[in-house]
Design a protein around this motif. Structure first.
Motif, PDB file in Angstrom:
ATOM      1  N   PRO A 281      -4.504 -73.195   7.475  1.00  0.00           N
ATOM      2  CA  PRO A 281      -5.739 -72.276   7.135  1.00  0.00           C
ATOM      3  C   PRO A 281      -6.881 -73.066   7.707  1.00  0.00           C
ATOM      4  O   PRO A 281      -6.907 -74.341   7.871  1.00  0.00           O
ATOM      5  N   GLU A 282      -7.958 -72.234   7.850  1.00  0.00           N
ATOM      6  CA  GLU A 282      -9.066 -72.779   8.012  1.00  0.00           C
ATOM      7  C   GLU A 282      -9.858 -73.636   7.133  1.00  0.00           C
ATOM      8  O   GLU A 282      -9.353 -73.760   5.962  1.00  0.00           O
ATOM      9  N   PHE A 283     -10.107 -74.994   7.571  1.00  0.00           N
ATOM     10  CA  PHE A 283     -10.723 -75.931   6.797  1.00  0.00           C
ATOM     11  C   PHE A 283     -11.593 -76.695   7.483  1.00  0.00           C
ATOM     12  O   PHE A 283     -11.807 -76.743   8.661  1.00  0.00           O
TER      13      PHE A 283
ATOM     14  N   TYR B 271      -1.989 -74.683   2.483  1.00  0.00           N
ATOM     15  CA  TYR B 271      -2.515 -73.834   2.166  1.00  0.00           C
ATOM     16  C   TYR B 271      -4.056 -74.133   1.401  1.00  0.00           C
ATOM     17  O   TYR B 271      -4.048 -75.410   1.176  1.00  0.00           O
ATOM     18  N   LYS B 272      -4.949 -73.223   1.356  1.00  0.00           N
ATOM     19  CA  LYS B 272      -6.171 -73.522   0.626  1.00  0.00           C
ATOM     20  C   LYS B 272      -5.959 -73.296  -0.831  1.00  0.00           C
ATOM     21  O   LYS B 272      -5.853 -72.199  -1.284  1.00  0.00           O
TER      22      LYS B 272
ATOM     23  N   CYS C  85      -9.506 -77.582  -1.969  1.00  0.00           N
ATOM     24  CA  CYS C  85      -8.290 -78.419  -1.432  1.00  0.00           C
ATOM     25  C   CYS C  85      -7.591 -77.704  -0.275  1.00  0.00           C
ATOM     26  O   CYS C  85      -7.468 -76.756  -0.178  1.00  0.00           O
ATOM     27  N   LEU C  86      -7.072 -78.841   0.417  1.00  0.00           N
ATOM     28  CA  LEU C  86      -6.019 -78.187   1.611  1.00  0.00           C
ATOM     29  C   LEU C  86      -4.868 -78.849   1.087  1.00  0.00           C
ATOM     30  O   LEU C  86      -4.833 -79.943   0.911  1.00  0.00           O
ATOM     31  N   VAL C  87      -4.072 -77.979   0.469  1.00  0.00           N
ATOM     32  CA  VAL C  87      -2.652 -78.443  -0.195  1.00  0.00           C
ATOM     33  C   VAL C  87      -1.415 -78.304   0.995  1.00  0.00           C
ATOM     34  O   VAL C  87      -1.366 -77.694   1.788  1.00  0.00           O
ATOM     35  N   ILE C  88      -1.066 -79.692   0.829  1.00  0.00           N
ATOM     36  CA  ILE C  88      -0.037 -79.949   1.951  1.00  0.00           C
ATOM     37  C   ILE C  88       1.212 -80.155   1.145  1.00  0.00           C
ATOM     38  O   ILE C  88       1.486 -81.192   0.475  1.00  0.00           O
TER      39      ILE C  88
ATOM     40  N   ASP D 226       0.362 -84.829  10.607  1.00  0.00           N
ATOM     41  CA  ASP D 226       0.065 -85.023  11.942  1.00  0.00           C
ATOM     42  C   ASP D 226      -0.575 -83.644  12.485  1.00  0.00           C
ATOM     43  O   ASP D 226      -1.334 -83.788  13.444  1.00  0.00           O
ATOM     44  N   LYS D 227      -0.353 -82.352  12.125  1.00  0.00           N
ATOM     45  CA  LYS D 227      -1.089 -81.293  12.608  1.00  0.00           C
ATOM     46  C   LYS D 227      -2.475 -81.483  12.139  1.00  0.00           C
ATOM     47  O   LYS D 227      -3.294 -81.132  13.067  1.00  0.00           O
TER      48      LYS D 227
END
Length: 152
Positions: free
Chosen positions: A47-49, A122-123, A127-130, A142-143
């Motif tokens: 997602p955009e972050f 996802y956002k 937070c960017l949840v990984i 890595d991405k």
């Protein structure tokens, strides 16, 4: 775009295969190591972050801690530090959280490492949840690093 010298060109950037089977990318005389070829990460949609501060939190649930989680956090921390952003390890909740780590939530710019059998990124607020298994989290990191370094 792989040639016989064990290099690939990805979006105009050169990656070199290391002796241990990982991929090295050099930016401003700093080597960044990727466990996965950038070509193997194409299907991961981020997602955009954006990071707007000079400090971000790396959140995790201390009840789900394992060595792979530490490695993935360290890998993202290295990239952030080399971009002038201070990573701060923090817990998402108090249970089993080491006393030296703050308790933080997604109300502040953060990356949240969430071990789960379902893989997604996802956002959630700031937070960017990984989320995923150790292997999938490794690919997502890595991405994320590719994006932070301006490669994608």
């Amino acid at each position: 775009n792989q040639d016989t010298t064990n290099t690939i060109d990805y979006n105009g950037f050169k990656f070199t295969l290391t002796q241990d089977g990982r991929w090295s990318f050099n930016k401003n005389n700093v080597d960044f190591i990727f466990d996965n070829s950038p070509n193997d990460l194409v299907d991961i949609n981020l997602p955009e972050f954006q990071i707007t501060q000079n400090k971000v939190y790396l959140l995790y649930n201390a009840s789900n801690l394992n060595p792979s989680n530490d490695y993935n956090i360290a890998k993202l921390s290295y990239t952030l530090q080399n971009l002038g952003i201070r990573p701060v390890i923090a817990c998402i909740n108090e249970e089993n959280c080491p006393s030296q780590y703050p308790i933080k939530s997604c109300n502040e710019e953060s990356f949240y490492f969430k071990l789960d059998n379902a893989t997604k990124v996802y956002k959630d607020n700031k937070c960017l949840v990984i989320q995923g298994t150790n292997l999938e989290i490794n690919k997502i990191v890595d991405k994320v690093n590719l994006k932070l370094l301006g490669i994608i």
